[in-house]
Write a protein that holds these residues in place. Structure first.
Motif, PDB file in Angstrom:
ATOM      1  N   ASN A 230     -50.492  -6.421  22.027  1.00 28.84           N
ATOM      2  CA  ASN A 230     -49.905  -5.504  23.006  1.00 28.84           C
ATOM      3  C   ASN A 230     -48.447  -5.214  22.668  1.00 28.84           C
ATOM      4  O   ASN A 230     -47.993  -4.074  22.790  1.00 28.84           O
ATOM      5  CB  ASN A 230     -50.024  -6.071  24.426  1.00 28.84           C
ATOM      6  CG  ASN A 230     -51.443  -5.980  24.964  1.00 28.84           C
ATOM      7  OD1 ASN A 230     -52.299  -5.313  24.392  1.00 28.84           O
ATOM      8  ND2 ASN A 230     -51.683  -6.667  26.072  1.00 28.84           N
TER       9      ASN A 230
ATOM     10  N   GLU B 124     -45.625   2.612  19.837  1.00 31.68           N
ATOM     11  CA  GLU B 124     -45.504   3.759  20.742  1.00 31.68           C
ATOM     12  C   GLU B 124     -44.054   4.130  21.026  1.00 31.68           C
ATOM     13  O   GLU B 124     -43.760   5.270  21.313  1.00 31.68           O
ATOM     14  CB  GLU B 124     -46.236   3.435  22.066  1.00 31.68           C
ATOM     15  CG  GLU B 124     -47.750   3.401  21.909  1.00 31.68           C
ATOM     16  CD  GLU B 124     -48.453   2.880  23.149  1.00 31.68           C
ATOM     17  OE1 GLU B 124     -47.810   2.611  24.157  1.00 31.68           O
ATOM     18  OE2 GLU B 124     -49.697   2.757  23.080  1.00 31.68           O
TER      19      GLU B 124
ATOM     20  N   GLU C 190     -46.950  -1.551  21.765  1.00 30.70           N
ATOM     21  CA  GLU C 190     -45.810  -0.986  22.493  1.00 30.70           C
ATOM     22  C   GLU C 190     -44.676  -0.615  21.539  1.00 30.70           C
ATOM     23  O   GLU C 190     -43.997   0.392  21.728  1.00 30.70           O
ATOM     24  CB  GLU C 190     -45.318  -1.979  23.552  1.00 30.70           C
ATOM     25  CG  GLU C 190     -46.245  -2.091  24.735  1.00 30.70           C
ATOM     26  CD  GLU C 190     -45.869  -3.220  25.694  1.00 30.70           C
ATOM     27  OE1 GLU C 190     -44.732  -3.752  25.587  1.00 30.70           O
ATOM     28  OE2 GLU C 190     -46.715  -3.573  26.527  1.00 30.70           O
TER      29      GLU C 190
END
Length: 173
Positions: free
Chosen positions: A164, A171, A168
């Motif tokens: 995760n 992104e 992140e």
């Protein structure tokens, strides 16, 4: 006058051992209802509107139970919730929200209960709350450092947290 504790937890345990999880769940729910009924009989007419998690304060107000009996009823209630969580985890379609709810009831009274800590971690993992999962799993790991299931879930959870974080990071760029 002697009061007997509900027999359903023992019957539920036998059903669990026989892998009759649905039947065991019924037995544990029945035991919780019997405990609730005992509370009502022992002098609090308002227990009908209370949720099972609020039964124990009712018991402690009662003057007809000894401390030993109160403790036995509390233990029976906690055993039921812990066992319900265990049964739910064995079902084909697991209700992780309910597993979490039952485990948190146990942990509210017994914050160091290994099984409730571990099962809470498993539930939070499957609900996607990896930080909380890791917290409960690490707490259970402190008590049982060699438990391979705990170790495996900690590794899975840490892997999810890393993935995760990487996602992140990508992104954000």
């Amino acid at each position: 006058q002697r009061r007997r504790l509900p027999e359903a937890p023992c019957q539920g345990t036998q059903c669990y051992k026989d892998k009759k999880y649905r039947e065991a769940i019924g037995k544990y729910h029945r035991a919780l209802l019997e405990i609730k009924g005992l509370c009502r009989v022992l002098g609090d007419p308002d227990t009908s509107s209370k949720s099972p998690s609020s039964l124990l304060p009712t018991i402690s107000k009662s003057t007809t139970l000894t401390d030993e009996q109160k403790g036995a009823m509390e233990n029976a209630e906690l055993e039921c919730y812990n066992s319900l969580a265990a049964c739910l985890l064995q079902m084909e379609l697991v209700n992780y929200e309910r597993v979490k709810e039952y485990c948190l009831k146990v942990l509210h009274k017994e914050g160091k209960n290994f099984k409730a800590l571990y099962r809470s971690g498993v539930a939070y993992y499957h609900l996607g709350d990896f930080q909380k999962a890791l917290h409960y799993l690490k707490e259970s790991h402190k008590q049982e450092p060699s438990d391979t299931n705990v170790i495996r879930y900690i590794q899975l959870t840490e892997m999810k947290i890393r993935r995760n974080a990487q996602r992140e990071k990508k992104e954000a760029t």
